[in-house]
Design a protein around this motif. Sequence first.
Motif, mmCIF file in Angstrom:
data_model
loop_
_atom_site.group_PDB
_atom_site.id
_atom_site.type_symbol
_atom_site.label_atom_id
_atom_site.label_comp_id
_atom_site.label_asym_id
_atom_site.label_seq_id
_atom_site.Cartn_x
_atom_site.Cartn_y
_atom_site.Cartn_z
ATOM 1 N N ILE A 99 10.765 -0.406 10.600
ATOM 2 C CA ILE A 99 9.228 -0.047 10.327
ATOM 3 C C ILE A 99 8.404 -0.244 11.456
ATOM 4 N N ASP A 100 7.462 0.600 11.767
ATOM 5 C CA ASP A 100 6.537 0.588 12.688
ATOM 6 C C ASP A 100 5.193 0.006 12.108
ATOM 7 N N VAL A 101 5.065 -1.165 12.408
ATOM 8 C CA VAL A 101 3.765 -1.980 11.624
ATOM 9 C C VAL A 101 2.555 -1.427 11.649
ATOM 10 N N GLU A 102 2.239 -1.168 13.073
ATOM 11 C CA GLU A 102 0.634 -0.218 13.353
ATOM 12 C C GLU A 102 0.762 1.025 12.456
ATOM 13 N N ARG A 103 1.633 1.838 12.325
ATOM 14 C CA ARG A 103 1.702 2.982 11.589
ATOM 15 C C ARG A 103 1.417 2.302 10.010
ATOM 16 N N ALA A 104 2.221 1.830 9.601
ATOM 17 C CA ALA A 104 2.118 1.158 8.354
ATOM 18 C C ALA A 104 0.575 0.646 7.918
ATOM 19 N N LYS A 105 0.127 -0.085 8.976
ATOM 20 C CA LYS A 105 -1.213 -0.596 8.877
ATOM 21 C C LYS A 105 -2.290 0.485 8.557
ATOM 22 N N ALA A 106 -1.900 1.508 9.591
ATOM 23 C CA ALA A 106 -3.076 2.558 9.702
ATOM 24 C C ALA A 106 -3.043 3.399 8.022
ATOM 25 N N ALA A 107 -1.502 3.542 7.812
ATOM 26 C CA ALA A 107 -1.647 4.298 6.499
ATOM 27 C C ALA A 107 -2.148 3.489 5.404
ATOM 28 N N LYS A 108 -2.061 2.011 5.232
ATOM 29 C CA LYS A 108 -2.791 1.212 4.360
ATOM 30 C C LYS A 108 -4.117 1.362 4.389
ATOM 31 N N GLU A 109 -4.788 1.477 5.671
ATOM 32 C CA GLU A 109 -6.258 1.717 5.817
ATOM 33 C C GLU A 109 -6.769 2.887 5.198
ATOM 34 N N ARG A 110 -6.008 3.908 5.694
ATOM 35 C CA ARG A 110 -6.419 5.463 5.064
ATOM 36 C C ARG A 110 -6.377 5.479 3.677
ATOM 37 N N ALA A 111 -5.440 4.920 3.212
ATOM 38 C CA ALA A 111 -5.436 4.873 1.541
ATOM 39 C C ALA A 111 -6.406 4.133 0.853
ATOM 40 N N GLU A 112 -6.481 2.932 1.363
ATOM 41 C CA GLU A 112 -7.767 2.023 1.032
ATOM 42 C C GLU A 112 -9.145 2.795 0.800
ATOM 43 N N ALA B 54 0.550 6.168 -1.886
ATOM 44 C CA ALA B 54 0.410 5.838 -0.362
ATOM 45 C C ALA B 54 0.071 4.333 -0.092
ATOM 46 N N LEU B 55 -0.838 3.876 -0.713
ATOM 47 C CA LEU B 55 -1.423 2.409 -0.522
ATOM 48 C C LEU B 55 -0.049 1.732 -0.831
ATOM 49 N N ARG B 56 0.578 1.776 -2.239
ATOM 50 C CA ARG B 56 1.617 0.865 -2.632
ATOM 51 C C ARG B 56 2.768 1.117 -1.456
ATOM 52 N N ARG B 57 3.181 2.137 -1.041
ATOM 53 C CA ARG B 57 4.044 2.301 0.015
ATOM 54 C C ARG B 57 3.775 1.667 1.258
ATOM 55 N N ALA B 58 2.658 1.892 1.533
ATOM 56 C CA ALA B 58 2.167 1.075 2.914
ATOM 57 C C ALA B 58 2.412 -0.566 2.811
ATOM 58 N N GLU B 59 1.821 -0.894 1.743
ATOM 59 C CA GLU B 59 1.747 -2.318 1.541
ATOM 60 C C GLU B 59 3.195 -2.761 1.327
ATOM 61 N N ASN B 60 4.253 -2.202 0.621
ATOM 62 C CA ASN B 60 5.501 -2.458 0.635
ATOM 63 C C ASN B 60 6.369 -2.480 1.764
ATOM 64 N N ARG B 61 5.861 -1.585 2.732
ATOM 65 C CA ARG B 61 6.397 -1.449 4.049
ATOM 66 C C ARG B 61 5.917 -2.521 4.876
ATOM 67 N N LEU B 62 4.840 -2.807 4.810
ATOM 68 C CA LEU B 62 4.111 -4.229 5.398
ATOM 69 C C LEU B 62 5.040 -5.476 4.984
ATOM 70 N N ASN B 63 5.241 -5.691 3.732
ATOM 71 C CA ASN B 63 5.786 -6.737 3.392
ATOM 72 C C ASN B 63 7.255 -6.940 3.579
ATOM 73 N N VAL B 64 8.119 -5.724 3.699
ATOM 74 C CA VAL B 64 9.320 -5.751 4.201
ATOM 75 C C VAL B 64 9.254 -6.065 5.861
ATOM 76 N N ALA B 65 8.529 -5.668 6.591
ATOM 77 C CA ALA B 65 8.553 -5.752 8.022
ATOM 78 C C ALA B 65 8.162 -7.589 8.351
ATOM 79 N N ARG B 66 7.454 -7.987 7.413
ATOM 80 C CA ARG B 66 7.134 -9.234 7.766
ATOM 81 C C ARG B 66 8.158 -10.238 7.452
ATOM 82 N N LYS B 67 9.208 -10.308 6.586
ATOM 83 C CA LYS B 67 10.448 -10.905 6.337
ATOM 84 C C LYS B 67 11.016 -10.906 7.260
#
Length: 132
Positions: A88-101, A119-132
């Motif tokens: 998971i590209d964390v920066e890309r996921a953060k950017a997708a989350k911000e766009r959706a928000e 898109a927001l749920r998907r980005a949040e899911n990716r970020l949660n998985v990347a943090r584990k």
Amino acid sequence: MSTIQLDIVTPERKVFSDEVEMVITRAAEGDIGILPKHAPFVSPLDVTVVRIKKDGNERQVAVSRGFLEVRPEKVTVLAEAAELAEEIDVERAKAAKERAERRLAEGSPDIDRARAEYALRRAENRLNVARK
């Protein structure tokens, strides 16, 4: 310990394929833990995490929509998109989350609200998985 074959596949590639001890995910009916010799079962998947247990370790895969098929000797996840935590590209996921928000906050009648929420749920899911 006995194992079960797990394959996680997207239209583009095979994300994961190995013998595992247990698979845990959220199916349409709720959370499910799958061990070898599980009864046959098919369920749609939404945005979710697939947790994989093997050799005392756990890996996680971010999954975005698809289907789960369970047979006594094999589990198959057919997903629109899936990524191992380390991919998971964390920066890309953060950017997708911000766009959706931003889209949702604007409240413009021109946006596809369901698509922005997905898109927001998907980005949040990716970020949660990347943090584990």
